[in-house]
Design a protein around this motif. Structure first.
Motif, PDB file in Angstrom:
ATOM      1  N   MET A   1       0.851  -1.179   0.000  1.00  0.00           N
ATOM      2  CA  MET A   1       0.000   0.000   0.000  1.00  0.00           C
ATOM      3  C   MET A   1       0.892   1.235   0.000  1.00  0.00           C
ATOM      4  N   LYS A   2       0.504   2.233  -0.779  1.00  0.00           N
ATOM      5  CA  LYS A   2       1.218   3.512  -0.847  1.00  0.00           C
ATOM      6  C   LYS A   2       0.242   4.641  -0.571  1.00  0.00           C
ATOM      7  N   VAL A   3       0.701   5.665   0.128  1.00  0.00           N
ATOM      8  CA  VAL A   3      -0.097   6.863   0.370  1.00  0.00           C
ATOM      9  C   VAL A   3       0.684   8.048  -0.182  1.00  0.00           C
ATOM     10  N   ILE A   4       0.048   8.806  -1.072  1.00  0.00           N
ATOM     11  CA  ILE A   4       0.656  10.005  -1.645  1.00  0.00           C
ATOM     12  C   ILE A   4      -0.231  11.179  -1.273  1.00  0.00           C
ATOM     13  N   LYS A   5       0.349  12.180  -0.610  1.00  0.00           N
ATOM     14  CA  LYS A   5      -0.422  13.358  -0.218  1.00  0.00           C
ATOM     15  C   LYS A   5      -0.018  14.539  -1.079  1.00  0.00           C
ATOM     16  N   ASN A   6      -1.005  15.197  -1.640  1.00  0.00           N
ATOM     17  CA  ASN A   6      -0.802  16.369  -2.469  1.00  0.00           C
ATOM     18  C   ASN A   6      -0.953  17.614  -1.608  1.00  0.00           C
ATOM     19  N   LYS A  19       1.766  15.202 -11.701  1.00  0.00           N
ATOM     20  CA  LYS A  19       2.119  13.803 -11.904  1.00  0.00           C
ATOM     21  C   LYS A  19       2.488  13.237 -10.539  1.00  0.00           C
ATOM     22  N   LEU A  20       1.739  12.255 -10.098  1.00  0.00           N
ATOM     23  CA  LEU A  20       2.001  11.597  -8.824  1.00  0.00           C
ATOM     24  C   LEU A  20       2.419  10.162  -9.115  1.00  0.00           C
ATOM     25  N   PHE A  56     -10.705  15.940  -9.952  1.00  0.00           N
ATOM     26  CA  PHE A  56     -10.784  15.500 -11.338  1.00  0.00           C
ATOM     27  C   PHE A  56      -9.579  14.620 -11.642  1.00  0.00           C
ATOM     28  N   ILE A  57      -9.825  13.444 -12.177  1.00  0.00           N
ATOM     29  CA  ILE A  57      -8.755  12.554 -12.594  1.00  0.00           C
ATOM     30  C   ILE A  57      -8.967  12.271 -14.072  1.00  0.00           C
ATOM     31  N   ASP A  58      -7.971  12.602 -14.872  1.00  0.00           N
ATOM     32  CA  ASP A  58      -8.092  12.470 -16.310  1.00  0.00           C
ATOM     33  C   ASP A  58      -7.530  11.137 -16.797  1.00  0.00           C
ATOM     34  N   GLU A  59      -6.340  10.784 -16.344  1.00  0.00           N
ATOM     35  CA  GLU A  59      -5.685   9.569 -16.838  1.00  0.00           C
ATOM     36  C   GLU A  59      -4.918   8.889 -15.713  1.00  0.00           C
ATOM     37  N   ILE A  60      -4.881   7.567 -15.783  1.00  0.00           N
ATOM     38  CA  ILE A  60      -4.074   6.748 -14.880  1.00  0.00           C
ATOM     39  C   ILE A  60      -3.284   5.792 -15.740  1.00  0.00           C
ATOM     40  N   PHE A  61      -1.970   5.796 -15.593  1.00  0.00           N
ATOM     41  CA  PHE A  61      -1.106   4.913 -16.352  1.00  0.00           C
ATOM     42  C   PHE A  61      -0.529   3.841 -15.439  1.00  0.00           C
TER      43      PHE A  61
END
Length: 63
Positions: A1-6, A19-20, A56-61
């Motif tokens: 599991m990863k947590v990324i905070k903006n 880009k996260l 808003f999320i446009d793309e996930i790679f």
């Protein structure tokens, strides 16, 4: 599991594409769960201050 905070954008920062990245060890999986949370309320400097924020999320790679 990863947590990324903006971080909350600052006034006059303008629109930005963010880009996260999250890196994982290779493994076989059958599904992936991605949870995105908004900032709850818009900051005081925003024209819609105090109103609910949107996410808003446009793309996930995935590689």
């Amino acid at each position: 599991m990863k947590v990324i905070k903006n971080q909350m954008p600052v006034k006059d920062e303008g629109n930005a594409l963010l880009k996260l990245d999250a890196k994982f060890e290779p493994r076989n999986v059958s599904c992936i769960k991605i949870v995105g949370k908004n900032f709850k309320k818009l900051p005081e400097w925003h024209p819609g201050k105090g109103q609910p924020a949107w996410l808003f999320i446009d793309e996930i790679f995935l590689n």
